[in-house]
Design a protein around this motif. Structure first.
Motif, PDB file in Angstrom:
ATOM      1  N   MET A   1       1.516  -2.297 -96.276  1.00  0.00           N
ATOM      2  CA  MET A   1       0.127  -2.634 -96.641  1.00  0.00           C
ATOM      3  C   MET A   1      -0.120  -4.137 -96.484  1.00  0.00           C
ATOM      4  O   MET A   1      -0.597  -4.813 -97.397  1.00  0.00           O
ATOM      5  N   SER A   2       0.227  -4.617 -95.303  1.00  0.00           N
ATOM      6  CA  SER A   2      -0.038  -6.028 -94.998  1.00  0.00           C
ATOM      7  C   SER A   2      -1.502  -6.218 -94.596  1.00  0.00           C
ATOM      8  O   SER A   2      -2.046  -7.322 -94.674  1.00  0.00           O
ATOM      9  N   GLY A   3      -2.153  -5.110 -94.173  1.00  0.00           N
ATOM     10  CA  GLY A   3      -3.540  -5.208 -93.714  1.00  0.00           C
ATOM     11  C   GLY A   3      -4.509  -5.581 -94.829  1.00  0.00           C
ATOM     12  O   GLY A   3      -5.437  -6.366 -94.627  1.00  0.00           O
ATOM     13  N   SER A   4      -4.273  -5.022 -96.025  1.00  0.00           N
ATOM     14  CA  SER A   4      -5.221  -5.233 -97.128  1.00  0.00           C
ATOM     15  C   SER A   4      -5.381  -6.712 -97.447  1.00  0.00           C
ATOM     16  O   SER A   4      -6.500  -7.223 -97.539  1.00  0.00           O
ATOM     17  N   ILE A   5      -4.272  -7.402 -97.599  1.00  0.00           N
ATOM     18  CA  ILE A   5      -4.344  -8.817 -97.987  1.00  0.00           C
ATOM     19  C   ILE A   5      -4.838  -9.670 -96.808  1.00  0.00           C
ATOM     20  O   ILE A   5      -5.548 -10.658 -96.998  1.00  0.00           O
TER      21      ILE A   5
ATOM     22  N   THR B   1     -14.241   3.717 -95.557  1.00  0.00           N
ATOM     23  CA  THR B   1     -13.086   3.652 -94.648  1.00  0.00           C
ATOM     24  C   THR B   1     -12.125   2.594 -95.187  1.00  0.00           C
ATOM     25  O   THR B   1     -12.577   1.578 -95.737  1.00  0.00           O
ATOM     26  N   GLY B   2     -10.818   2.831 -95.045  1.00  0.00           N
ATOM     27  CA  GLY B   2      -9.805   1.987 -95.690  1.00  0.00           C
ATOM     28  C   GLY B   2      -9.945   0.508 -95.372  1.00  0.00           C
ATOM     29  O   GLY B   2     -10.056   0.122 -94.209  1.00  0.00           O
ATOM     30  N   GLY B   3      -9.943  -0.298 -96.402  1.00  0.00           N
ATOM     31  CA  GLY B   3      -9.917  -1.747 -96.236  1.00  0.00           C
ATOM     32  C   GLY B   3     -11.231  -2.450 -96.522  1.00  0.00           C
ATOM     33  O   GLY B   3     -11.264  -3.672 -96.678  1.00  0.00           O
ATOM     34  N   THR B   4     -12.333  -1.678 -96.628  1.00  0.00           N
ATOM     35  CA  THR B   4     -13.625  -2.349 -96.857  1.00  0.00           C
ATOM     36  C   THR B   4     -13.685  -2.985 -98.249  1.00  0.00           C
ATOM     37  O   THR B   4     -14.332  -4.017 -98.444  1.00  0.00           O
ATOM     38  N   GLY B   5     -12.991  -2.377 -99.218  1.00  0.00           N
ATOM     39  CA  GLY B   5     -12.955  -2.959-100.562  1.00  0.00           C
ATOM     40  C   GLY B   5     -12.125  -4.245-100.585  1.00  0.00           C
ATOM     41  O   GLY B   5     -12.428  -5.179-101.333  1.00  0.00           O
ATOM     42  N   ASP B   6     -11.092  -4.293 -99.756  1.00  0.00           N
ATOM     43  CA  ASP B   6     -10.274  -5.508 -99.668  1.00  0.00           C
ATOM     44  C   ASP B   6     -11.124  -6.674 -99.145  1.00  0.00           C
ATOM     45  O   ASP B   6     -10.973  -7.824 -99.585  1.00  0.00           O
ATOM     46  N   VAL B   7     -12.025  -6.354 -98.224  1.00  0.00           N
ATOM     47  CA  VAL B   7     -12.941  -7.383 -97.701  1.00  0.00           C
ATOM     48  C   VAL B   7     -13.829  -7.911 -98.835  1.00  0.00           C
ATOM     49  O   VAL B   7     -14.037  -9.126 -98.974  1.00  0.00           O
TER      50      VAL B   7
ATOM     51  N   PRO C   1     -13.339  -2.086-109.449  1.00  0.00           N
ATOM     52  CA  PRO C   1     -12.821  -0.732-109.202  1.00  0.00           C
ATOM     53  C   PRO C   1     -13.757   0.145-108.375  1.00  0.00           C
ATOM     54  O   PRO C   1     -14.976   0.027-108.492  1.00  0.00           O
ATOM     55  N   HIS C   2     -13.169   1.050-107.578  1.00  0.00           N
ATOM     56  CA  HIS C   2     -13.961   2.194-107.104  1.00  0.00           C
ATOM     57  C   HIS C   2     -13.893   3.245-108.217  1.00  0.00           C
ATOM     58  O   HIS C   2     -13.132   3.082-109.194  1.00  0.00           O
ATOM     59  N   PRO C   3     -14.680   4.315-108.131  1.00  0.00           N
ATOM     60  CA  PRO C   3     -14.726   5.266-109.254  1.00  0.00           C
ATOM     61  C   PRO C   3     -13.350   5.824-109.630  1.00  0.00           C
ATOM     62  O   PRO C   3     -13.090   6.085-110.807  1.00  0.00           O
ATOM     63  N   GLY C   4     -12.453   6.000-108.648  1.00  0.00           N
ATOM     64  CA  GLY C   4     -11.109   6.515-108.964  1.00  0.00           C
ATOM     65  C   GLY C   4     -10.342   5.515-109.819  1.00  0.00           C
ATOM     66  O   GLY C   4      -9.684   5.887-110.804  1.00  0.00           O
ATOM     67  N   GLU C   5     -10.409   4.246-109.452  1.00  0.00           N
ATOM     68  CA  GLU C   5      -9.714   3.207-110.231  1.00  0.00           C
ATOM     69  C   GLU C   5     -10.360   3.041-111.612  1.00  0.00           C
ATOM     70  O   GLU C   5      -9.656   2.835-112.611  1.00  0.00           O
TER      71      GLU C   5
ATOM     72  N   ASP D   1      -8.342  -6.318-108.264  1.00  0.00           N
ATOM     73  CA  ASP D   1      -8.728  -5.159-107.449  1.00  0.00           C
ATOM     74  C   ASP D   1      -7.510  -4.239-107.260  1.00  0.00           C
ATOM     75  O   ASP D   1      -6.361  -4.632-107.526  1.00  0.00           O
ATOM     76  N   ALA D   2      -7.776  -3.038-106.785  1.00  0.00           N
ATOM     77  CA  ALA D   2      -6.757  -2.103-106.294  1.00  0.00           C
ATOM     78  C   ALA D   2      -5.563  -1.974-107.264  1.00  0.00           C
ATOM     79  O   ALA D   2      -5.744  -1.621-108.413  1.00  0.00           O
ATOM     80  N   ASP D   3      -4.343  -2.287-106.801  1.00  0.00           N
ATOM     81  CA  ASP D   3      -3.170  -2.078-107.660  1.00  0.00           C
ATOM     82  C   ASP D   3      -3.110  -3.051-108.828  1.00  0.00           C
ATOM     83  O   ASP D   3      -2.379  -2.799-109.794  1.00  0.00           O
ATOM     84  N   GLY D   4      -3.867  -4.115-108.777  1.00  0.00           N
ATOM     85  CA  GLY D   4      -4.023  -4.967-109.962  1.00  0.00           C
ATOM     86  C   GLY D   4      -4.705  -4.161-111.060  1.00  0.00           C
ATOM     87  O   GLY D   4      -4.317  -4.209-112.230  1.00  0.00           O
TER      88      GLY D   4
ATOM     89  N   LEU E   1      -6.042 -10.799-107.261  1.00  0.00           N
ATOM     90  CA  LEU E   1      -4.766 -10.113-107.443  1.00  0.00           C
ATOM     91  C   LEU E   1      -4.945  -8.622-107.209  1.00  0.00           C
ATOM     92  O   LEU E   1      -5.828  -8.005-107.814  1.00  0.00           O
ATOM     93  N   GLY E   2      -4.147  -8.057-106.303  1.00  0.00           N
ATOM     94  CA  GLY E   2      -4.100  -6.605-106.234  1.00  0.00           C
ATOM     95  C   GLY E   2      -4.138  -5.909-104.902  1.00  0.00           C
ATOM     96  O   GLY E   2      -3.496  -4.862-104.762  1.00  0.00           O
ATOM     97  N   PRO E   3      -4.863  -6.402-103.880  1.00  0.00           N
ATOM     98  CA  PRO E   3      -4.960  -5.608-102.648  1.00  0.00           C
ATOM     99  C   PRO E   3      -3.568  -5.345-102.040  1.00  0.00           C
ATOM    100  O   PRO E   3      -2.822  -6.292-101.773  1.00  0.00           O
ATOM    101  N   GLY E   4      -3.234  -4.078-101.895  1.00  0.00           N
ATOM    102  CA  GLY E   4      -1.978  -3.719-101.243  1.00  0.00           C
ATOM    103  C   GLY E   4      -0.720  -4.063-102.016  1.00  0.00           C
ATOM    104  O   GLY E   4       0.387  -3.984-101.467  1.00  0.00           O
ATOM    105  N   LEU E   5      -0.858  -4.419-103.289  1.00  0.00           N
ATOM    106  CA  LEU E   5       0.292  -4.867-104.094  1.00  0.00           C
ATOM    107  C   LEU E   5       1.309  -3.756-104.302  1.00  0.00           C
ATOM    108  O   LEU E   5       2.503  -4.008-104.413  1.00  0.00           O
ATOM    109  N   THR E   6       0.836  -2.521-104.336  1.00  0.00           N
ATOM    110  CA  THR E   6       1.651  -1.338-104.665  1.00  0.00           C
ATOM    111  C   THR E   6       1.898  -1.278-106.176  1.00  0.00           C
ATOM    112  O   THR E   6       1.728  -2.272-106.859  1.00  0.00           O
ATOM    113  N   GLN E   7       2.287  -0.122-106.646  1.00  0.00           N
ATOM    114  CA  GLN E   7       2.501   0.052-108.092  1.00  0.00           C
ATOM    115  C   GLN E   7       3.993   0.119-108.403  1.00  0.00           C
ATOM    116  O   GLN E   7       4.708   0.923-107.813  1.00  0.00           O
TER     117      GLN E   7
END
Ligand SMILES: NC(=O)C1=CN([C@@H]2O[C@H](COP(=O)(O)OP(=O)(O)OC[C@H]3O[C@@H](n4cnc5c(N)ncnc54)[C@H](O)[C@@H]3O)[C@@H](O)[C@H]2O)[C@@H](O)CC1
Ligand SMILES: Nc1ncnc2c1ncn2[C@@H]1O[C@H](COP(=O)(O)OP(=O)(O)O)[C@@H](O)[C@H]1O
Ligand SMILES: [Mg+2]
Length: 284
Positions: free
Chosen positions: A33-37, A219-225, A157-161, A132-135, A104-110
């Motif tokens: 997940m190098s793309g997210s950051i 589509t994947g990655g728009t939240g990272d932007v 967060p998106h609704p899932g997070e 965001d994300a894994d943060g 903190l968080g994009p692509g960090l993993t859990q």
């Protein structure tokens, strides 16, 4: 209070320089997940940040650095799996010093080690932070600590997070988005960006419902932007609510311009980076 006027951009003084337009530190990424950051960092650069530092596991630093030469990359100790190690924490605290904003968080993993990093920084950093994300997934495991922060916090967060953060179902959140978001922001004294069509931005008092964006952005990655955009705006001294509000507007506008040219199905996250300049042109 509902805020409905078109959000305003940050000021950009003629005498400004890279030291005054914000030192932004974004922490995340992992092997796979190098793309997210990379997306978050490029979005911060395309949103006016003076200097963008990307704190990433050592095993992916080459990949991330190759995405965009304008980054400053900070290689950090990682676990065998290519996920950040908790031994990175002292180093991260040192790097956080002197930054205007930390994301903190994009692509960090859990993992339990990244949980330690997230909770420690969330609690102790006095600078504004965008989580965001894994943060968010890390914070969701310690909900009693959400109000224990030492500086302004923007959660995206998106609704899932958000379901993980609140313990509510996605359906119950979606049925009552504005109220649930506002109550959460007020209770924990932070700015919340509840994403999706008609993204809600609230600090518990003010509420903004965004009008830009389209389903091509699913589509994947728009939240990272978005994380990169909002971080850059905070780095330019915008208050968190104003930065989040203008950021979601600009992000959706870039998505609308991209979809107009490329179609919704063909839109991918990196297109938002290419259409950010055109979106800026419409707002400044
Ligand atoms: N190129 C990359 O490296 C990318 C890495 N990513 C990373 O992947 C990790 C996992 O994030 P994900 O968000 O994919 O996984 P999550 O499991 O957090 O979220 C996906 C689920 O959330 C729910 N959801 C999301 N948006 C929703 C909406 N608008 N309405 C209703 N439900 C909704 C859905 O149930 C969906 O299956 C994060 O670290 C993230 O940063 C992603 O950002 C994608 C791109
Ligand atoms: N149907 C839609 N209409 C408008 N915006 C959308 C739509 N679907 C997704 N988005 C936007 O795209 C972004 C997706 O963020 P997120 O789910 O975190 O993606 P990722 O984690 O893959 O980067 C959010 O800003 C969200 O508001
Ligand atoms: Mg996301």
């Amino acid at each position: 209070m509902n805020v409905s006027s078109r959000p305003s951009p940050p000021e950009r003084p003629e005498s400004g320089h890279k030291g005054t337009f914000g030192r932004v530190l974004i922490i995340g990424g992992s092997l796979g997940m190098s793309g997210s950051i990379s997306l978050a960092g490029a979005a911060a650069l395309r949103s006016g940040a003076g200097l963008v530092y990307l704190g990433v596991p050592r095993s992916i630093v080459g990949i991330v650095a190759a995405f965009e030469p304008s980054y400053i990359t900070v290689p950090l100790p990682d676990q065998e799996s290519g996920v950040l190690s908790k031994s990175a924490l002292p180093n991260l605290m040192d790097h956080a010093e002197g930054k205007d904003v930390i994301a903190l968080g994009p692509g960090l993993t859990q993992s339990s080690e990244t949980d330690e990093i997230v909770t420690a920084m969330y609690q102790s950093c006095s600078q504004p932070m965008v989580i965001d994300a894994d943060g968010l997934n890390a914070l969701a495991r310690f909900p009693e600590q959400l109000s224990e922060h030492n500086g302004p916090r923007v959660l995206t967060p998106h609704p899932g997070e958000f379901a993980r953060l609140t313990g509510q179902s996605i359906d119950s959140i979606q049925n009552d988005r504005q109220d649930v978001a506002t109550r959460f922001a007020k209770e924990h004294d932070l700015t919340l960006v509840l994403k999706g069509p008609a993204t809600i931005v609230t600090d518990g008092d003010q509420v903004y419902v965004n009008s830009t964006g389209n389903s091509g952005m699913g589509t994947g990655g728009t939240g990272d932007v978005l994380t990169g955009i909002v971080s850059a705006l905070i780095g330019q001294k915008m208050p968190p609510f104003s930065a989040a509000r203008f950021g979601v507007y600009l992000h959706g506008l870039a998505g609308d311009l991209a979809a107009n040219e490329l179609t919704e199905p063909a839109l991918i996250a990196s297109d938002l980076l290419r259409f950010l300049p055109a979106a800026w042109k419409q707002v400044i």
